[in-house]
Design a protein around this motif. Sequence first.
Motif, PDB file in Angstrom:
ATOM      1  N   PRO A 107       5.372  -6.439  -1.982  1.00 29.37           N
ATOM      2  CA  PRO A 107       4.109  -6.099  -1.334  1.00 29.37           C
ATOM      3  C   PRO A 107       2.983  -6.965  -1.893  1.00 29.37           C
ATOM      4  CG  PRO A 107       4.606  -4.500  -3.025  1.00 29.37           C
ATOM      5  CD  PRO A 107       5.785  -5.427  -2.965  1.00 29.37           C
ATOM      6  N   CYS A 108       1.808  -6.902  -1.256  1.00 27.13           N
ATOM      7  CA  CYS A 108       0.722  -7.776  -1.718  1.00 27.13           C
ATOM      8  C   CYS A 108       0.139  -7.310  -3.048  1.00 27.13           C
ATOM      9  CB  CYS A 108      -0.369  -7.876  -0.652  1.00 27.13           C
ATOM     10  SG  CYS A 108      -1.445  -6.406  -0.526  1.00 27.13           S
ATOM     11  N   GLY A 109       0.164  -5.981  -3.299  1.00 24.40           N
ATOM     12  CA  GLY A 109      -0.362  -5.448  -4.548  1.00 24.40           C
ATOM     13  C   GLY A 109      -1.871  -5.333  -4.599  1.00 24.40           C
ATOM     14  N   ARG A 110      -2.572  -5.717  -3.523  1.00 28.24           N
ATOM     15  CA  ARG A 110      -4.036  -5.745  -3.544  1.00 28.24           C
ATOM     16  C   ARG A 110      -4.677  -4.830  -2.507  1.00 28.24           C
ATOM     17  NH1 ARG A 110      -2.065 -10.791  -3.354  1.00 28.24           N
ATOM     18  NH2 ARG A 110      -2.642 -10.984  -1.151  1.00 28.24           N
ATOM     19  N   CYS A 111      -3.982  -4.544  -1.432  1.00 27.78           N
ATOM     20  CA  CYS A 111      -4.594  -3.802  -0.323  1.00 27.78           C
ATOM     21  C   CYS A 111      -4.777  -2.327  -0.681  1.00 27.78           C
ATOM     22  CB  CYS A 111      -3.749  -3.941   0.940  1.00 27.78           C
ATOM     23  SG  CYS A 111      -2.139  -3.109   0.851  1.00 27.78           S
ATOM     24  N   ALA A 112      -5.468  -1.595   0.213  1.00 24.84           N
ATOM     25  CA  ALA A 112      -5.739  -0.177  -0.036  1.00 24.84           C
ATOM     26  C   ALA A 112      -4.444   0.625  -0.147  1.00 24.84           C
ATOM     27  CB  ALA A 112      -6.613   0.384   1.083  1.00 24.84           C
ATOM     28  N   LEU A 113      -3.448   0.306   0.693  1.00 20.29           N
ATOM     29  CA  LEU A 113      -2.176   1.031   0.642  1.00 20.29           C
ATOM     30  C   LEU A 113      -1.473   0.807  -0.693  1.00 20.29           C
ATOM     31  CD1 LEU A 113      -0.988   0.347   4.286  1.00 20.29           C
ATOM     32  CD2 LEU A 113      -1.465   2.612   3.309  1.00 20.29           C
ATOM     33  N   CYS A 114      -1.451  -0.424  -1.169  1.00 21.26           N
ATOM     34  CA  CYS A 114      -0.837  -0.698  -2.472  1.00 21.26           C
ATOM     35  C   CYS A 114      -1.589   0.037  -3.580  1.00 21.26           C
ATOM     36  CB  CYS A 114      -0.826  -2.199  -2.749  1.00 21.26           C
ATOM     37  SG  CYS A 114       0.404  -3.140  -1.803  1.00 21.26           S
ATOM     38  N   ARG A 115      -2.908   0.039  -3.515  1.00 17.99           N
ATOM     39  CA  ARG A 115      -3.702   0.712  -4.555  1.00 17.99           C
ATOM     40  C   ARG A 115      -3.520   2.219  -4.508  1.00 17.99           C
ATOM     41  NH1 ARG A 115      -7.729  -2.760  -2.581  1.00 17.99           N
ATOM     42  NH2 ARG A 115      -8.903  -0.948  -1.759  1.00 17.99           N
ATOM     43  N   GLU A 116      -3.172   2.751  -3.342  1.00 21.37           N
ATOM     44  CA  GLU A 116      -2.944   4.191  -3.195  1.00 21.37           C
ATOM     45  C   GLU A 116      -1.530   4.602  -3.585  1.00 21.37           C
ATOM     46  OE1 GLU A 116      -3.781   4.936   0.882  1.00 21.37           O
ATOM     47  OE2 GLU A 116      -5.920   4.439   0.700  1.00 21.37           O
ATOM     48  N   GLY A 117      -0.712   3.659  -4.020  1.00 27.74           N
ATOM     49  CA  GLY A 117       0.660   3.983  -4.386  1.00 27.74           C
ATOM     50  C   GLY A 117       1.601   4.028  -3.200  1.00 27.74           C
ATOM     51  N   ARG A 118       1.280   3.303  -2.129  1.00 25.14           N
ATOM     52  CA  ARG A 118       2.124   3.256  -0.941  1.00 25.14           C
ATOM     53  C   ARG A 118       2.478   1.799  -0.618  1.00 25.14           C
ATOM     54  NH1 ARG A 118       0.465   6.536   4.053  1.00 25.14           N
ATOM     55  NH2 ARG A 118       2.746   6.609   4.225  1.00 25.14           N
ATOM     56  N   SER A 119       2.906   1.081  -1.639  1.00 23.73           N
ATOM     57  CA  SER A 119       3.181  -0.343  -1.456  1.00 23.73           C
ATOM     58  C   SER A 119       4.325  -0.602  -0.484  1.00 23.73           C
ATOM     59  CB  SER A 119       3.494  -0.994  -2.813  1.00 23.73           C
ATOM     60  OG  SER A 119       4.663  -0.431  -3.395  1.00 23.73           O
ATOM     61  N   ASN A 120       5.167   0.414  -0.240  1.00 19.38           N
ATOM     62  CA  ASN A 120       6.281   0.226   0.697  1.00 19.38           C
ATOM     63  C   ASN A 120       5.817   0.087   2.140  1.00 19.38           C
ATOM     64  OD1 ASN A 120       5.547   3.028   0.532  1.00 19.38           O
ATOM     65  ND2 ASN A 120       7.395   3.546   1.666  1.00 19.38           N
ATOM     66  N   VAL A 121       4.591   0.500   2.442  1.00 18.40           N
ATOM     67  CA  VAL A 121       4.067   0.325   3.801  1.00 18.40           C
ATOM     68  C   VAL A 121       2.893  -0.657   3.811  1.00 18.40           C
ATOM     69  CG1 VAL A 121       4.894   2.487   4.759  1.00 18.40           C
ATOM     70  CG2 VAL A 121       2.714   2.475   3.546  1.00 18.40           C
ATOM     71  N   CYS A 122       2.818  -1.497   2.805  1.00 23.20           N
ATOM     72  CA  CYS A 122       1.842  -2.586   2.757  1.00 23.20           C
ATOM     73  C   CYS A 122       1.975  -3.448   4.008  1.00 23.20           C
ATOM     74  CB  CYS A 122       2.100  -3.430   1.508  1.00 23.20           C
ATOM     75  SG  CYS A 122       1.208  -5.001   1.442  1.00 23.20           S
ATOM     76  N   ARG A 123       0.859  -3.808   4.599  1.00 22.13           N
ATOM     77  CA  ARG A 123       0.894  -4.604   5.823  1.00 22.13           C
ATOM     78  C   ARG A 123       1.375  -6.026   5.565  1.00 22.13           C
ATOM     79  NH1 ARG A 123       0.212   0.050   6.860  1.00 22.13           N
ATOM     80  NH2 ARG A 123      -1.343   0.938   8.285  1.00 22.13           N
ATOM     81  N   GLN A 124       1.366  -6.448   4.302  1.00 20.30           N
ATOM     82  CA  GLN A 124       1.847  -7.784   3.934  1.00 20.30           C
ATOM     83  C   GLN A 124       3.180  -7.704   3.186  1.00 20.30           C
ATOM     84  OE1 GLN A 124       0.220 -10.813   4.745  1.00 20.30           O
ATOM     85  NE2 GLN A 124      -0.774  -9.341   6.098  1.00 20.30           N
ATOM     86  N   TYR A 125       3.919  -6.630   3.423  1.00 21.84           N
ATOM     87  CA  TYR A 125       5.186  -6.389   2.715  1.00 21.84           C
ATOM     88  C   TYR A 125       6.253  -7.398   3.146  1.00 21.84           C
ATOM     89  CZ  TYR A 125       9.226  -3.706   0.966  1.00 21.84           C
ATOM     90  OH  TYR A 125      10.357  -3.293   0.311  1.00 21.84           O
ATOM     91  N   SER A 126       7.034  -7.823   2.182  1.00 23.57           N
ATOM     92  CA  SER A 126       8.251  -8.592   2.457  1.00 23.57           C
ATOM     93  C   SER A 126       9.262  -8.233   1.382  1.00 23.57           C
ATOM     94  CB  SER A 126       7.976 -10.096   2.466  1.00 23.57           C
ATOM     95  OG  SER A 126       7.570 -10.539   1.178  1.00 23.57           O
ATOM     96  N   ALA A 127      10.495  -8.662   1.561  1.00 22.50           N
ATOM     97  CA  ALA A 127      11.527  -8.298   0.595  1.00 22.50           C
ATOM     98  C   ALA A 127      12.558  -9.403   0.468  1.00 22.50           C
ATOM     99  CB  ALA A 127      12.210  -6.991   1.003  1.00 22.50           C
ATOM    100  N   VAL A 128      13.027  -9.569  -0.750  1.00 23.59           N
ATOM    101  CA  VAL A 128      14.109 -10.513  -1.037  1.00 23.59           C
ATOM    102  C   VAL A 128      15.360 -10.077  -0.285  1.00 23.59           C
ATOM    103  CG1 VAL A 128      15.580 -11.443  -2.868  1.00 23.59           C
ATOM    104  CG2 VAL A 128      13.141 -11.010  -3.310  1.00 23.59           C
TER     105      VAL A 128
END
Length: 361
Positions: A107-128
């Motif tokens: 995840p991006c680690g910077r957006c509001a969702l990441c800061r709220e502890g919801r990094s799994n639904v980050c709009r900039q999420y990607s995965a190895v």
Amino acid sequence: MTAQIPATMRAAVLHGRRDLRFEEVPTPSAGPGELLIEVTAVGVCGTDAAEWAHGPKLFPIDAAHPVTGHHGPLTIGHEFAGRVVAVGEDVDAAWVGRLVASCGAAPCGRCALCREGRSNVCRQYSAVGLHRPGALARYVAAPVASCVDADAWGLDPHEAALVQPMSIAVHAARRSGAAPGDVAVVQGVGGIGAFLIHVLVDLGARVVAVDLDSARLALARELGAAETITGGAASTADLLTAAWGEELPVFFEVTGSQRGMDLAIDTVPMGTTIVAVGIAKTPAPVDLGRVTVRELTLVGTNAMVRETDLGDAARLVAARTGRWDAVAAAPLPFEQVVDGALAPIAEGRPPAVKSLVLPPV
């Protein structure tokens, strides 16, 4: 600090539907905030099998991924473990030499969702292994924030690859709100359902497991399920109702089937939370009228939150260290990934609850 790393490596590269090739590809390097990992084991899941048999749909083979930019054939493998051989910029060199388990999340680690502890639904999420090259290879690069020190938990190089699917189960349990003492139904004792039983038993819930297969029900009992019920029978609904009495806080539907969701909605008492863990293969109708008048809660659950779920998952795998053979058989040789894992999983005849594969020699 960097080990001697070859310029190229063997990898299992998906080019399209039922077109997985063993190729020599450039060895990745660890970018900023990343580890370069020499792979020890890779898990194969339903997503991998579905993409191989019916895709590509999720993998960015036919179109570029909006975050990673990857476009074209993809090295698969998103459940993995291995030894760190190099670190990227801003990463402590003390990671080198450690066995790590990775969920591969980026995840991006910077957006509001990441800061709220919801990094799994980050709009900039990607995965190895899903949106960038994965671990069915000798080496893989992954964010250090998506890795956990498996040596610290006493895990071996193969069972450490179980941490990622365990983290999916940890997240599903968190989404449910299940609490100690609750009755929880787990319908489908497969690749996530088995781990979910282990998570819920550790939580202190009383687990009722449902499956069509007697061997899977036996596994559920071994993992601590208090009661097991054979699914698909005329008596299944009555047995379920008797098992939970008047109150059922949570029902986990892990099969992803229309029949499974219908059974859940039709039989649970008022006020139950139904967690849709299994991914439905096609759109299906839901009796929303019954959901409304019985005040049911339908909850979706996606991937894991690496910041909170990964560490718990490592602890839970460690709690059964040396005893996971009933869930994950001995890893398959790299060259057998299609015939021994992808094809049978896609055809509904998985060789094990969780299939593991060794990296290329």
